[in-house]
Design a protein around this motif. Structure first.
Motif, PDB file in Angstrom:
ATOM      1  N   THR A 191       0.810  -1.218   0.000  1.00 27.36           N
ATOM      2  CA  THR A 191       0.000   0.000   0.000  1.00 27.36           C
ATOM      3  C   THR A 191       0.841   1.265   0.000  1.00 27.36           C
ATOM      4  N   LEU A 192       1.966   1.220   0.666  1.00 29.17           N
ATOM      5  CA  LEU A 192       2.651   2.479   0.901  1.00 29.17           C
ATOM      6  C   LEU A 192       3.241   3.132  -0.343  1.00 29.17           C
TER       7      LEU A 192
ATOM      8  N   ALA B  30       0.770   4.771  -2.395  1.00 32.15           N
ATOM      9  CA  ALA B  30       0.090   5.822  -1.649  1.00 32.15           C
ATOM     10  C   ALA B  30       0.948   7.078  -1.578  1.00 32.15           C
ATOM     11  N   GLY B  31       2.218   6.889  -1.358  1.00 36.33           N
ATOM     12  CA  GLY B  31       3.105   8.045  -1.288  1.00 36.33           C
ATOM     13  C   GLY B  31       3.057   8.847  -2.571  1.00 36.33           C
TER      14      GLY B  31
ATOM     15  N   ALA C  77       0.565   8.724  -4.738  1.00 35.21           N
ATOM     16  CA  ALA C  77      -0.790   9.231  -4.930  1.00 35.21           C
ATOM     17  C   ALA C  77      -0.976  10.555  -4.200  1.00 35.21           C
ATOM     18  N   LEU C  78      -0.349  10.658  -3.036  1.00 29.69           N
ATOM     19  CA  LEU C  78      -0.462  11.882  -2.260  1.00 29.69           C
ATOM     20  C   LEU C  78       0.003  13.071  -3.082  1.00 29.69           C
TER      21      LEU C  78
ATOM     22  N   GLU D  89      -0.209  13.494  -6.116  1.00 30.19           N
ATOM     23  CA  GLU D  89      -0.925  13.655  -7.374  1.00 30.19           C
ATOM     24  C   GLU D  89      -1.636  14.989  -7.502  1.00 30.19           C
ATOM     25  N   HIS D  90      -2.074  15.540  -6.400  1.00 32.45           N
ATOM     26  CA  HIS D  90      -2.779  16.831  -6.457  1.00 32.45           C
ATOM     27  C   HIS D  90      -1.929  17.900  -5.781  1.00 32.45           C
TER      28      HIS D  90
END
Lengths: 159, 159
Positions: free
Chosen positions: A148-149, A152-153, A155-156, A158-159
DNA sequence: ATAAAGAGGACTAAAATGGTCCTATATGGA
DNA sequence: TCCATATAGGACCATTTTAGTCCTCTTTAT
């Protein structure tokens, strides 16, 4: 505390008892005695498990309950769902959720992913596992973080 | 249903709000308005999070709450534990459990493993993950089964 | 026929939960 | 200094959920 209800707990213990001696029917009174819980409570639990499709019941004298499938085909998810209903961490984890905060919430989707991961985990634990008397030898650290990590890192950012 | 309590749910939403704007203090009333929940309830939740060490509070005018650590250092476990206490599926999952059925139970150890696995999973989900508005991209199938099942199948045949 | 079992549901008591409110304390600014 | 604005910490109550019991009906083997 993400706790199971007592009934679910009982259910697991009872199912394990049956799984250890799967070849003949077990009555509520017999199981109550073995598990040291009051008969009516055990009876209720058995009815729920039966309604949930995990046990087959036979009425009348010489009746009782038998597993409806092999212990390795019955999962922890099944048992929990039979007693507590569908597994989900939040209201909005199941389809019928009508949370009117959805717009301000902003975490719903993520909790749903987490719920799904837990469900998958519980799908991987069978009654056969639960029934064995020596503890399961799960690795202490499951490799979930590595799954997951990293994504996720990124993805954070991304915006 | 392994559900979180409403308060925990609120807590996650509130923490996510703060995480999205981490550079100044947020008051209970401000957050209540943003999250559309009653002020007293939000206040209570914030107090718990603060007691749990996840938020720093500043009293008095211009007071409010700030994250005590970076969002990626605050986990879902932390949030759940702050509101609901230690995470565990059964009474006997934590040390202080005094279950007198332990001998007849026979599943305690296994549930503890499962609890541990869930805890590990939740440790891997951070506030940073929860706060991002687009859903986490977890693989639908986590590779947990491949970890737990093989060893379990063998363990079953041990006795 | 009868005894032994489960099915189904009504009911009650107890516990957990959610939510509110009150008083005390800390802080910044006029 | 005094006041407005915050949180801290509990007490408190209402509601819901949960656990547990009990009763009546149906099924089945002997």
């Amino acid at each position: 505390m993400l706790k199971l209800s007592k009934l679910t707990d009982y259910a697991a213990v009872i199912m394990a008892q049956i799984a250890r001696d799967p070849d003949h029917a077990h009555t509520a009174s017999e199981l109550a005695a073995r598990v040291k819980l009051p008969h009516p409570t055990v009876g209720k639990t058995l009815k729920m498990l039966s309604k949930g499709g995990l046990l087959e019941s036979r009425r009348g004298s010489h009746g009782g309950y038998v597993l409806s499938r092999s212990p390795s085909d019955i999962t922890a998810s099944d048992i929990i769902a039979a007693i507590e209903g569908p597994i989900g961490m939040t209201e909005c984890s199941h389809a019928d959720g009508d949370c009117e905060l959805l717009d301000t919430c902003g975490v719903a989707g993520n909790w749903q992913r987490v719920s799904q991961a837990i469900r998958t985990l519980l799908d991987g634990v069978t009654l056969a596992h639960l029934a064995q008397s020596s503890p399961l030898k799960l690795p202490v650290q499951l490799p979930i973080q590595s799954v997951t990590l990293p994504s996720a890192g990124e993805a954070l950012r991304e915006h």
